[in-house]
Scaffold this motif. Structure first.
Motif, PDB file in Angstrom:
ATOM      1  N   ARG A 168       2.100  -2.137   0.375  1.00  0.00           N
ATOM      2  CA  ARG A 168       3.562  -2.143   0.432  1.00  0.00           C
ATOM      3  C   ARG A 168       4.077  -0.853   1.067  1.00  0.00           C
ATOM      4  NH1 ARG A 168       7.563  -0.006  -2.309  1.00  0.00           N
ATOM      5  NH2 ARG A 168       6.267   0.788  -4.018  1.00  0.00           N
ATOM      6  N   ARG A 215       4.206  -5.958   3.615  1.00  0.00           N
ATOM      7  CA  ARG A 215       4.668  -6.615   2.398  1.00  0.00           C
ATOM      8  C   ARG A 215       3.988  -7.958   2.151  1.00  0.00           C
ATOM      9  NH1 ARG A 215      11.168  -5.557   1.819  1.00  0.00           N
ATOM     10  NH2 ARG A 215      11.056  -3.258   1.752  1.00  0.00           N
ATOM     11  N   THR A 216       3.784  -8.729   3.197  1.00  0.00           N
ATOM     12  CA  THR A 216       3.150 -10.043   3.012  1.00  0.00           C
ATOM     13  C   THR A 216       1.736  -9.883   2.462  1.00  0.00           C
ATOM     14  OG1 THR A 216       4.462 -10.976   4.805  1.00  0.00           O
ATOM     15  CG2 THR A 216       2.482 -12.182   4.151  1.00  0.00           C
ATOM     16  N   GLN A 274       0.073  -1.856  -3.943  1.00  0.00           N
ATOM     17  CA  GLN A 274       1.009  -0.736  -3.785  1.00  0.00           C
ATOM     18  C   GLN A 274       0.768  -0.016  -2.460  1.00  0.00           C
ATOM     19  OE1 GLN A 274       0.002   1.371  -7.407  1.00  0.00           O
ATOM     20  NE2 GLN A 274       1.942   0.819  -8.367  1.00  0.00           N
ATOM     21  N   ARG A 321       4.126  -0.768   4.569  1.00  0.00           N
ATOM     22  CA  ARG A 321       5.080  -1.750   5.100  1.00  0.00           C
ATOM     23  C   ARG A 321       4.412  -3.083   5.449  1.00  0.00           C
ATOM     24  NH1 ARG A 321       9.793   0.874   5.788  1.00  0.00           N
ATOM     25  NH2 ARG A 321       9.745   3.142   6.064  1.00  0.00           N
ATOM     26  N   GLU A 361       9.950 -10.284  -3.450  1.00  0.00           N
ATOM     27  CA  GLU A 361       9.578 -11.542  -4.118  1.00  0.00           C
ATOM     28  C   GLU A 361       9.966 -11.474  -5.591  1.00  0.00           C
ATOM     29  OE1 GLU A 361       5.430 -13.582  -5.422  1.00  0.00           O
ATOM     30  OE2 GLU A 361       5.765 -13.441  -3.268  1.00  0.00           O
ATOM     31  N   ALA A 384       0.645  -7.329   0.865  1.00  0.00           N
ATOM     32  CA  ALA A 384       0.737  -6.726  -0.466  1.00  0.00           C
ATOM     33  C   ALA A 384       0.966  -7.789  -1.531  1.00  0.00           C
ATOM     34  CB  ALA A 384       1.863  -5.704  -0.509  1.00  0.00           C
ATOM     35  N   ARG A 385       1.803  -8.786  -1.221  1.00  0.00           N
ATOM     36  CA  ARG A 385       2.127  -9.787  -2.238  1.00  0.00           C
ATOM     37  C   ARG A 385       0.892 -10.529  -2.746  1.00  0.00           C
ATOM     38  NH1 ARG A 385       6.987 -11.742   1.510  1.00  0.00           N
ATOM     39  NH2 ARG A 385       8.560 -10.192   0.874  1.00  0.00           N
ATOM     40  N   THR A 427       8.680  -5.865  -2.954  1.00  0.00           N
ATOM     41  CA  THR A 427       8.331  -6.517  -1.679  1.00  0.00           C
ATOM     42  C   THR A 427       9.329  -7.607  -1.323  1.00  0.00           C
ATOM     43  OG1 THR A 427       6.960  -8.263  -2.664  1.00  0.00           O
ATOM     44  CG2 THR A 427       5.883  -6.148  -2.165  1.00  0.00           C
ATOM     45  N   GLU A 477       6.412  -4.127  -8.684  1.00  0.00           N
ATOM     46  CA  GLU A 477       5.934  -3.962  -7.311  1.00  0.00           C
ATOM     47  C   GLU A 477       6.213  -5.211  -6.471  1.00  0.00           C
ATOM     48  OE1 GLU A 477       4.652  -1.427  -5.685  1.00  0.00           O
ATOM     49  OE2 GLU A 477       4.806  -0.069  -7.406  1.00  0.00           O
TER      50      GLU A 477
END
Length: 924
Positions: A808, A813-814, A805, A811, A848, A816-817, A846, A842
């Motif tokens: 993410r 995102r990659t 979280q 910013r 996904e 975070a995943r 992102t 969550e």
């Protein structure tokens, strides 16, 4: 002599009751047995219905017993008579069970077994016997059965649904000991209907009465069959004015009048039989020679000539009254002096028989009318023998009588405390409390006995009352611990630590911390080891070095008592020895199982359930909690039962079953608040807080977490473990991080003092939530490093989720995943559905799409089936599984077949592979 008519033809009326008996027998023949309780006033037909059951038991083996009032205090006496004919099959039981029955039935020497092990052994022996042909067990006059026998029969009755066994009991209503009807079909008996009552009266002298007299008698008897048979032969005054008579009193008077029509010698003989209870003709013959000092021996001729056949029935070497009311009438119709003389003669009769020492002691107690130290000493020795046989109720009764006969206040108070401990061990808290209250008021109670009294009161409050009350009892005696015997000091320390936690009393913990430093612990032995461990836990929670060295740790591994091991495991966890703590608690539970100590096991499993939840093994935790809840209820520990309910609520919340979680939490809070179970309430508040936290209701979650310490200036330090990490998260999410700062600092201090990686990981996660930017990221990374190898997949996954979280929102995102996928996979694997959904949300944020994963195959099993499957995977046989889980081998086989069907396996090897494969997918 004419052959007796079948009861099928002479049992009048009772259509509903006979149908209930027939249905029970049919179920037993089909392998799905159960129990039934017939109850009503004396003479209402209970024994006749039991005889009907025996006659209808075609193709079944029948075992019989009956409660006998003089033996109501002799442990397992009623059960011994029931099981006597099948004791030759003891060698078919697991050795611990066979030994337990051997000890309690006086066939072997040994340590007193736990009452639950005895109950399990009886269930196993009955199940083995029923393997040959279905079994019917009949228990008459259950109101006079000894408490231990009834506890065992209640245990058995609740476990007959997969057994070809029927258990039918009969008891008088509102007399003697209350019968636990849980698991039994309840069949209350009323009087016969008018037609059946009239037909019965016609068979028993009714033809001599006028129609008006017959009507009056039927009204007066209320349809009671015994009264209808007996009262036509007595004066009409018993049924005068057509009003219902007090039947028990009326019939007793009728029987007493009949006895008093005998000559004085025959009356004294009847009194000897009534006072004896064993029915042994040889004992009565010996007693008859010494009655009243032997000056006027009681004649035995009335027995030999049949002059008493209307009152007594002979069966070989034993005598019995034709109805219990006859015995009661004769015994209570005699004067106290006459009864004492009869008991004195019987005590003399048993003097030469060492096997009857307990009966002799009992008769001596009944023969005394004032202080009698010799009789009191005999009774105390009898109590010691009863405890060695595993008969705490019998021991308690003997000690109570010994206290009444004690010549000094000191001896009386000491025996009251000992009797209270025995009552508690037998599961009778009310009787124990009453005696402790009496002993506490004795000004002469010695210091050591007073500490024993406090320890017992505290234990009872913890298991069945209020922890706050337990703490209040202990606080005044804390200064006495410094000079107390070390074993006493350790017992009270253990109780104080538990009471302080469950009462959520931080101030009390501060007091005990100061005291722990003053207790000497330098003479060697386990007691000193435990004092040092307690002192170390106090120091750790204050942020200081625990000073508990490697030699001490090795010594902990050598402890053997389950209760001590579980308590020491909790303290070890508090100083950071997590792996050792988990091992000790698991081993403690295993040893409690092996000894059949189900009541102790219920308490120990509180710790084990928490460990399984931390390890992400939710199904196993639920199975343990449900099992322990049942044992806690059966062993009279409502506080322990409530704590297991709180664990079940927490598990429902973690799995995402919000409706069940809230329902259970509300029930727990109602009981916990009513009985001041503060640690239990804390778990319920945590349950509600986690539900709100997982679903984004941060304000509500924070309110629930803060409720744990609401209106209290000092919260117990142990409770921070289950509250602070969630409280910090809720406060940050709610935009009020300042509410979390002080609790976080206290938690971090404790984590640093223990050096435990799991606590340090949680502290780092809390720090990350309260930080921002680079500092937050570094703290998350540090937390994940510390989680490695801790065996806490749930907490690691929550850290992954929070870190994802954070990334993410930054910013990234990659990045975070990666963490969000790891969190979701773990949540799904361990069954934390509500958290898996949150991780999925969550991930979608992102960009996904969350992946679907098949649920665990084992989730299709019930908790009972899962317990059995797990023990199978450990290599246990059905008999070994039955012993561990307090079931019969046949019940294990029944559930195991269902496991095979649900999982699609055909062998134990396949099942073991499946269970181990599932476990391998769950870290820790």
């Amino acid at each position: 002599m004419a052959a007796p008519r079948s009861l099928r033809s002479v049992l009048r009326g009772r259509v509903r009751e006979r149908a209930a008996v027939d249905a029970l027998l049919d179920r037993a023949r089909a392998g799905t047995g159960g129990g039934l309780l017939l109850h009503g006033e004396p003479g209402i037909g209970k024994s006749a219905l039991l005889a009907y059951a025996a006659e209808r038991a075609d193709g079944m083996r029948v075992l019989r017993t009956a409660g006998v009032e003089p033996e109501a205090d002799l442990g397992y006496a009623t059960l011994h008579r029931l099981m006597f004919s099948v004791l030759g099959s003891l060698d078919r039981l697991p050795e611990p069970q066979a030994r337990a029955l051997g000890v309690v039935f006086g066939r072997a020497e040994g340590t007193a077994p736990d009452r639950f092990l005895v109950a399990l052994a009886v269930l196993s022996l009955l199940s083995e016997t029923a393997g040959e042909r279905p079994l019917l067990c009949l228990v008459d006059d259950a109101q006079w059965a000894d408490p231990l026998s009834m506890d065992v029969l209640a245990f058995v009755a609740r476990r007959l649904d997969t057994e070809p066994i029927a258990l039918a009991m009969a008891a008088r209503a509102d007399e003697g000991r209350a019968i636990d009807v849980a698991g039994l079909v309840d069949v209350p008996l009323a009087g016969l209907d008018r037609e059946s009552a009239g037909a019965l009266l016609a068979e028993h002298g009714g033809e001599r009465l006028s129609p008006a007299e017959r009507d009056e008698l039927l009204v007066a008897t209320g349809g009671n069959p015994l009264a209808i048979r007996e009262l036509p032969a007595v004066p009409r005054s018993l049924a005068a004015q057509g009003e219902p008579a007090p039947l028990a009193a009326g019939m007793q008077q009728a029987f007493l009048d009949r006895a008093r029509r005998r000559d004085p010698g025959a009356q004294r003989l009847l009194l000897l039989v009534a006072a004896d209870g064993s029915g042994r003709v040889d004992a009565i013959r010996r007693a008859a020679k010494t009655y009243d000092g032997g000056d006027t021996p009681v004649p035995m001729q009335p027995l030999e000539t049949g002059a008493l056949d209307d009152l007594l029935v002979a069966d070989g070497a034993t005598l019995a009254f034709r109805h219990p009311l006859i015995r009661s009438a004769i015994y209570h119709g005699a004067s106290q002096a006459e009864r004492r003389s009869a008991h004195r003669a019987l005590a003399t009769a048993f003097e030469a028989d060492p096997a009857e020492a307990d009966r002799r002691a009992w008769h001596l107690g009944q023969a005394s009318d004032g202080p009698d130290d010799a009789a009191a000493d005999e009774l105390e020795r009898s109590a010691e023998r009863a405890m060695r046989r595993g008969g705490p109720a019998a021991a308690a009764a003997a000690l109570e009588r010994a206290a009444a006969l004690s010549g000094s206040d000191d001896a009386r108070a000491r025996r009251w405390v000992a009797a209270a401990r025995a009552w508690w061990r037998g599961g009778h808290a009310t009787s124990a409390h009453a005696l402790l209250d009496r002993a506490e008021r004795m000004p002469s109670l010695a210091a050591a006995e007073r500490l024993d009294l406090r320890a017992l009161q505290t234990l009872m409050d913890l298991r069945a009352g209020s922890p706050a009350d337990a703490l209040a009892r202990l606080l005044p005696v804390l200064p006495d611990l410094v000079g107390a015997e070390s074993g006493q000091a350790v017992e009270l320390l253990m109780l104080f630590g538990e009471a302080g936690f469950h009462a959520n009393a931080g101030t009390a913990w501060d007091e005990i911390t100061v005291l722990a430093e003053r207790l000497p612990a330098n003479t060697g032995g386990d007691t000193d080891l435990l004092i040092r461990l307690f002192r170390g836990a106090c120091r750790s929670r204050a942020g200081r070095d625990h000073d508990f060295g490697p030699d001490d740790v090795a010594a902990l591994e050598r402890l053997t008592d389950p209760t001590t091991m579980a308590w020491a495991g909790g303290m070890a966890y508090g100083i950071g020895l997590r792996d050792l703590a988990l091992r000790m608690r698991r081993t403690a539970a295993d040893r409690a199982r092996a000894s059949g100590a189900a009541g102790t096991l219920a308490w120990i499993l509180e710790y084990v359930v928490g460990d399984e939840i931390s390890a992400g093994r939710f199904a196993t935790a639920e199975a343990h909690a449900e099992e322990a809840y049942r044992f806690a209820v059966e062993s009279g520990q409502p506080s322990t039962a409530c704590r297991h309910q709180s664990s079940l609520a927490l598990l429902a919340a973690l799995r995402g079953d919000e409706e069940r979680a809230r329902e259970l939490a509300d029930e727990v809070l109602a009981e916990a608040n009513d009985r001041d179970l503060r640690s239990t309430a804390a778990v319920a508040y945590r349950t509600l807080g986690l539900l709100d936290l997982a679903t984004g209701r941060a304000t509500e979650a924070l309110a629930h977490f803060e409720a744990i310490g609401r209106d209290r200036t000092a919260v117990h330090p142990g409770l921070v473990l289950i509250t602070v990490p969630e409280l910090v998260e809720a406060a940050v999410r709610d935009g009020r991080p300042e509410r979390a700062q002080a609790p976080y600092e206290r938690f971090a201090t404790w984590a640093d003092a223990t050096g435990a990686p799991d606590l340090l990981a949680l502290a780092a996660r809390c720090g990350a939530l309260l930080a921002s930017g680079t500092a937050a990221e570094e703290a998350y990374v540090r937390a994940l490093e510390l989680h490695t190898g801790t065996g806490s997949p749930l907490e690691r996954a929550r850290t992954e989720l929070l870190y994802g979280q954070h990334l993410r929102r930054e910013r990234r995102r990659t990045d975070a995943r990666t963490h969000l996928r790891a969190a979701q996979d773990t949540f799904r694997r361990i069954g934390a559905a509500v958290w898996a959904d949150r991780a999925g949300d969550e991930l979608r944020a992102t960009g996904e799409t969350a992946r679907q994963r098949e649920p665990s195959t084992l989730t299709t099993l019930t908790p009972q089936e899962l317990r059995i499957a797990t023990v199978v995977s450990e290599g246990a046989t059905n008999r070994e599984i039955a012993a561990q889980l307090f079931l019969s081998p046949r019940t294990v086989d029944y559930h195991l077949r269902k496991v095979f069907q649900k999982l699609g396996v055909t062998s134990r090897t396949e099942l073991t592979r499946l269970v181990l494969a599932e476990a391998a997918g769950q870290p820790g």
